[in-house]
Motif scaffolding. Structure first.
Motif, PDB file in Angstrom:
ATOM      1  N   GLY A  41       1.054  -1.198  -0.138  1.00  0.00           N
ATOM      2  CA  GLY A  41      -0.046   0.083  -0.088  1.00  0.00           C
ATOM      3  C   GLY A  41       0.813   1.199   0.071  1.00  0.00           C
ATOM      4  O   GLY A  41       0.592   2.173  -0.777  1.00  0.00           O
ATOM      5  N   PHE A  42       1.875   1.249   0.808  1.00  0.00           N
ATOM      6  CA  PHE A  42       2.454   2.589   1.069  1.00  0.00           C
ATOM      7  C   PHE A  42       3.380   2.783  -0.195  1.00  0.00           C
ATOM      8  O   PHE A  42       3.321   4.102  -0.635  1.00  0.00           O
ATOM      9  N   ASP A  74       3.095 -11.828  -1.934  1.00  0.00           N
ATOM     10  CA  ASP A  74       3.072 -10.950  -3.292  1.00  0.00           C
ATOM     11  C   ASP A  74       2.481 -11.352  -4.358  1.00  0.00           C
ATOM     12  O   ASP A  74       2.376 -10.460  -5.505  1.00  0.00           O
ATOM     13  N   GLU A 138      10.220  -2.922   8.329  1.00  0.00           N
ATOM     14  CA  GLU A 138      11.346  -2.985   9.092  1.00  0.00           C
ATOM     15  C   GLU A 138      12.184  -4.369   9.068  1.00  0.00           C
ATOM     16  O   GLU A 138      13.418  -4.364   9.331  1.00  0.00           O
ATOM     17  N   ASP A 195      11.876   2.811   4.112  1.00  0.00           N
ATOM     18  CA  ASP A 195      11.270   2.104   4.971  1.00  0.00           C
ATOM     19  C   ASP A 195      11.557   3.040   6.248  1.00  0.00           C
ATOM     20  O   ASP A 195      12.480   3.787   6.495  1.00  0.00           O
ATOM     21  N   ASN A 196      10.460   2.858   7.336  1.00  0.00           N
ATOM     22  CA  ASN A 196      10.512   3.499   8.634  1.00  0.00           C
ATOM     23  C   ASN A 196      11.714   3.163   9.735  1.00  0.00           C
ATOM     24  O   ASN A 196      11.297   2.440  10.609  1.00  0.00           O
ATOM     25  N   THR A 243      -1.135   4.936   5.702  1.00  0.00           N
ATOM     26  CA  THR A 243      -1.681   4.120   4.668  1.00  0.00           C
ATOM     27  C   THR A 243      -2.164   2.584   5.281  1.00  0.00           C
ATOM     28  O   THR A 243      -1.372   2.088   5.514  1.00  0.00           O
TER      29      THR A 243
HETATM   30  N1  LIG Z   1       1.661   1.967   5.591  1.00  0.00           N
HETATM   31  C1  LIG Z   1       2.216   3.168   6.174  1.00  0.00           C
HETATM   32  O1  LIG Z   1       1.351   3.879   6.453  1.00  0.00           O
HETATM   33  C2  LIG Z   1       3.688   3.390   5.994  1.00  0.00           C
HETATM   34  C3  LIG Z   1       3.973   4.736   6.041  1.00  0.00           C
HETATM   35  C4  LIG Z   1       5.413   5.178   6.012  1.00  0.00           C
HETATM   36  C5  LIG Z   1       6.357   4.224   5.723  1.00  0.00           C
HETATM   37  N2  LIG Z   1       6.022   2.656   5.600  1.00  0.00           N
HETATM   38  C6  LIG Z   1       6.735   2.030   5.285  1.00  0.00           C
HETATM   39  O2  LIG Z   1       6.547   1.003   4.368  1.00  0.00           O
HETATM   40  C7  LIG Z   1       6.522  -0.482   4.670  1.00  0.00           C
HETATM   41  C8  LIG Z   1       5.739  -1.318   3.985  1.00  0.00           C
HETATM   42  O3  LIG Z   1       4.217  -0.755   4.368  1.00  0.00           O
HETATM   43  P1  LIG Z   1       2.977  -1.153   3.526  1.00  0.00           P
HETATM   44  O4  LIG Z   1       1.749  -0.364   4.115  1.00  0.00           O
HETATM   45  O5  LIG Z   1       3.317  -0.863   2.092  1.00  0.00           O
HETATM   46  O6  LIG Z   1       2.828  -2.634   3.820  1.00  0.00           O
HETATM   47  P2  LIG Z   1       2.281  -3.687   2.868  1.00  0.00           P
HETATM   48  O7  LIG Z   1       2.349  -5.055   3.838  1.00  0.00           O
HETATM   49  O8  LIG Z   1       1.350  -3.406   2.188  1.00  0.00           O
HETATM   50  O9  LIG Z   1       3.545  -4.292   2.045  1.00  0.00           O
HETATM   51  C9  LIG Z   1       4.752  -4.723   2.474  1.00  0.00           C
HETATM   52  C10 LIG Z   1       5.556  -5.094   1.354  1.00  0.00           C
HETATM   53  O10 LIG Z   1       6.929  -5.580   1.790  1.00  0.00           O
HETATM   54  C11 LIG Z   1       7.083  -6.915   1.372  1.00  0.00           C
HETATM   55  N3  LIG Z   1       8.144  -7.531   2.327  1.00  0.00           N
HETATM   56  C12 LIG Z   1       7.795  -7.893   3.653  1.00  0.00           C
HETATM   57  N4  LIG Z   1       8.874  -8.377   4.187  1.00  0.00           N
HETATM   58  C13 LIG Z   1       9.857  -8.415   3.201  1.00  0.00           C
HETATM   59  C14 LIG Z   1      11.330  -9.360   3.020  1.00  0.00           C
HETATM   60  N5  LIG Z   1      11.734  -9.706   4.165  1.00  0.00           N
HETATM   61  N6  LIG Z   1      11.652  -9.154   1.695  1.00  0.00           N
HETATM   62  C15 LIG Z   1      11.152  -8.478   0.687  1.00  0.00           C
HETATM   63  N7  LIG Z   1      10.085  -8.105   0.860  1.00  0.00           N
HETATM   64  C16 LIG Z   1       9.366  -8.026   2.060  1.00  0.00           C
HETATM   65  C17 LIG Z   1       5.958  -7.590   1.182  1.00  0.00           C
HETATM   66  O11 LIG Z   1       5.626  -8.692   0.410  1.00  0.00           O
HETATM   67  C18 LIG Z   1       5.107  -6.581   0.630  1.00  0.00           C
HETATM   68  O12 LIG Z   1       5.368  -6.594  -0.715  1.00  0.00           O
HETATM   69  C19 LIG Z   1       6.554  -0.257   6.125  1.00  0.00           C
HETATM   70  O13 LIG Z   1       6.943  -1.386   7.007  1.00  0.00           O
HETATM   71  C20 LIG Z   1       7.114   1.033   6.512  1.00  0.00           C
HETATM   72  O14 LIG Z   1       8.430   0.872   6.611  1.00  0.00           O
HETATM   73  C21 LIG Z   1       4.447   2.638   5.702  1.00  0.00           C
END
Ligand SMILES: NC(=O)c1ccc[n+]([C@@H]2O[C@H](COP(=O)([O-])OP(=O)(O)OC[C@H]3O[C@@H](n4cnc5c(N)ncnc54)[C@H](O)[C@@H]3O)[C@@H](O)[C@H]2O)c1
Ligand SMILES: O=P(O)(O)OC[C@@H](O)[C@@H](O)[C@H](O)[C@H](O)CO
Length: 502
Positions: A41-42, A74, A138, A195-196, A243
């Motif tokens: 999503g993010f 994925d 993370e 990433d955060n 998100t």
């Molecule tokens: N959602 C938010 O509000 C937000 C805001 C700021 C930053 N972020 C950052 O984005 C990251 C993802 O958030 P999101 O909302 O998109 O989550 P999400 O669950 O929609 O997507 C996460 C993605 O990371 C992949 N992933 C997870 N572990 C992995 C690994 N070990 N190796 C490779 N790929 C891996 C997943 O397969 C997926 O494609 C957060 O952890 C954060 O660091 C999120």
């Protein structure tokens, strides 16, 4: 849930006929220049949205995104995106209930790495690829929050290090592409973490270099680690846009309100921020033209965001869940919780921050409460409670350690850790089970269940907390809050904490 019958399936062929703004550029002319791992999503609410803004101005058309997934989860994203030519609807949800949709077109291809790792490697090895970006969570960086070192014992990493193995991890795939670029005399791409994680660029440099050293040792390529350290750029960044996870109700609403049958739309808050360090090997999109702050030093912004926003998310989620809340805005519209969050921010997080250029923290902090209180977003407490073992050690423990070292009070931060420990007992205040979603769930639950006999059991986990269990400044308020949570429950405990902070 199926979309309403009048909704049109989103695709390159239908996007032009929709009554929703979409790409004004010719997507058939967009070529890939960025490979992104972790299209969730993010990424789609943030980086891909900024790039789409640029493309709508006729810029960066050679820097389209190729999304890559490496995790089983994925597969769903591959199927959703490929079924609609990688287009998707981004919906900004305002607090007044209004929805602002736009179809985003900056992702132009998607590869699921287990299908064809070689295709992913060659996509990155292609000289047209300038940036490999990441939102892999993370946990995806595979490092110890205490030592900061790469975990070489991870079984997938061990497998990738075997001679001749087809890489499965982001480390194996990226490193193989870098080797090919080096051997072909092609400038290495930039690895841009979104990433955060505090110092996300530094951490990315640490873990990718560590992997390259191990791979180099295993394959007789002794200089590989040093070459990566010297030639690859790893910019730091602060990224921000709340998100939540897309729900079936969101999909149905996108169909009903906008007539779009979208397998995986993205919903988010209107607020967005990206502060990016100027450190690239082979150019970058002119992000500053579409609202990104490109600066020489991101650290003050990162500290502000991770310690105020992300740590506050943890401050609200366990207490909130135990008090019976399931939606973030409901927690933050409760004045008791809002006061607690501001107390944590003002008293314990702020003293650990650096001056942030151009930002007035006295405006930023109440604005966070306002953002969390946005009822349109419907972010869930469950999303914030998930994978806490990847979050608390990276966002809150550093605040505690810094304050302890400086002799400052940590009562509220210790209380937040205690609320996590109580939550991980996996039974709520009504005796109902709590589903703990965490890769360490089993061990965390076992430790939390020991705390009736040994109240410090949870924080004796040195992998997560270092030596905090030996620091009385921390253990005293921690034990008091844990006891109060057991005896009086979440709400009464918070009332007491807030009263004592006055
Ligand atoms: N959602 C938010 O509000 C937000 C805001 C700021 C930053 N972020 C950052 O984005 C990251 C993802 O958030 P999101 O909302 O998109 O989550 P999400 O669950 O929609 O997507 C996460 C993605 O990371 C992949 N992933 C997870 N572990 C992995 C690994 N070990 N190796 C490779 N790929 C891996 C997943 O397969 C997926 O494609 C957060 O952890 C954060 O660091 C999120
Ligand atoms: O996505 P995570 O795991 O980094 O953290 C959960 C939330 O705190 C986070 O997603 C915030 O919503 C986000 O960082 C806001 O920009």
């Amino acid at each position: 849930m199926t979309a309403t019958s009048t909704a049109v399936k989103l695709s390159a062929g239908t996007v032009g006929s929709l009554d929703v703004p979409g790409p004004s550029y010719d997507r058939s002319q967009v070529t890939t220049g960025i490979v992104h791992f972790g299209v969730g999503g993010f990424h789609r609410a943030h980086q891909a949205m900024y790039l789409d803004r640029l493309m709508n101005e006729g810029k960066a058309l050679d820097l389209g995104i190729c999304g890559v997934g490496v995790m089983p989860f994925d597969l769903r994203m591959r199927d959703a995106l490929v079924s609609q030519d990688c287009l998707y609807t981004l919906v900004l949800k305002d607090a007044d209930g209004s929805w602002e949709p736009r179809v985003i077109g900056s992702i132009v291809e998607y590869l699921y790495a287990p299908d064809d790792p070689e295709a992913v490697i060659e996509k990155m090895a292609d000289p047209a690829t300038k940036i490999v970006s990441l939102t892999v969570t993370e946990g995806g960086y595979n490092f110890s929050p205490v030592t900061g070192k790469f975990d070489a014992t991870n079984p997938k990493v061990v497998a990738d290090l075997q001679a001749g193995a087809a890489p499965q991890t982001v480390f194996g795939l990226v490193t193989e592409a870098l080797v090919r670029r080096r051997d072909r005399g092609v400038v290495p791409f930039t690895i841009m973490s979104c990433d955060n994680i505090q110092g996300n660029g530094h951490i990315a440099a640490e873990v990718f270099t560590a992997y390259a050293r191990l791979k180099g040792e295993a394959s007789g390529d002794a200089g590989l680690g040093d070459w990566v350290a010297e030639h690859v750029a790893f910019p730091n960044s602060m990224v921000d846009r709340i998100t939540p996870v897309t729900t079936d109700e969101d999909r149905a609403q996108v169909a009903e309100r906008f007539g779009i049958d979208d397998a995986w739309p993205v919903v988010c808050e209107p607020f967005t921020q990206w502060v990016l360090e100027e450190r690239f090997t082979d150019g970058r999109p002119p992000y500053e033209e579409v609202g990104v702050e490109v600066v020489p030093d991101v650290e003050p912004y990162e500290l502000m965001k991770l310690r105020l926003l992300n740590a506050s998310h943890q401050a609200l989620c366990y207490f909130g869940y135990l008090a019976g809340y399931r939606l973030v805005h409901e927690v933050c519209q409760d004045p008791l919780f809002a006061t607690f969050l501001l107390d944590y921010m003002n008293r314990e997080a702020t003293p650990t921050l650096q001056p942030v250029p151009g930002v007035d923290l006295d405006v930023y902090k109440p604005q966070l409460i306002e953002r969390f209180s946005n009822a349109g977003v419907r972010d869930t407490v469950a999303r914030l409670c998930a994978e806490s073992s990847d979050r608390i050690p990276k966002w809150l423990v550093p605040v505690i350690k810094e304050n302890v070292a400086s002799g400052r009070d940590v009562s509220l931060s210790a209380a937040i850790v205690a609320s996590w420990a109580r939550y991980d007992e996996a039974v709520d205040e009504q005796g109902e089970p709590i589903e703990i979603v965490d890769q360490l769930a089993d061990s965390l639950k076992a430790l939390a269940q020991q705390q009736q006999d040994d109240p410090l059991a949870f924080v004796k986990n040195t992998d997560l907390f270092g030596d905090l269990a030996e620091q009385e400044t921390f253990t005293k308020p921690y034990l008091a809050t844990l006891a109060s949570l057991h005896e009086h429950g979440s709400r009464a405990t918070l009332e007491n904490l807030v009263a004592n902070a006055r």
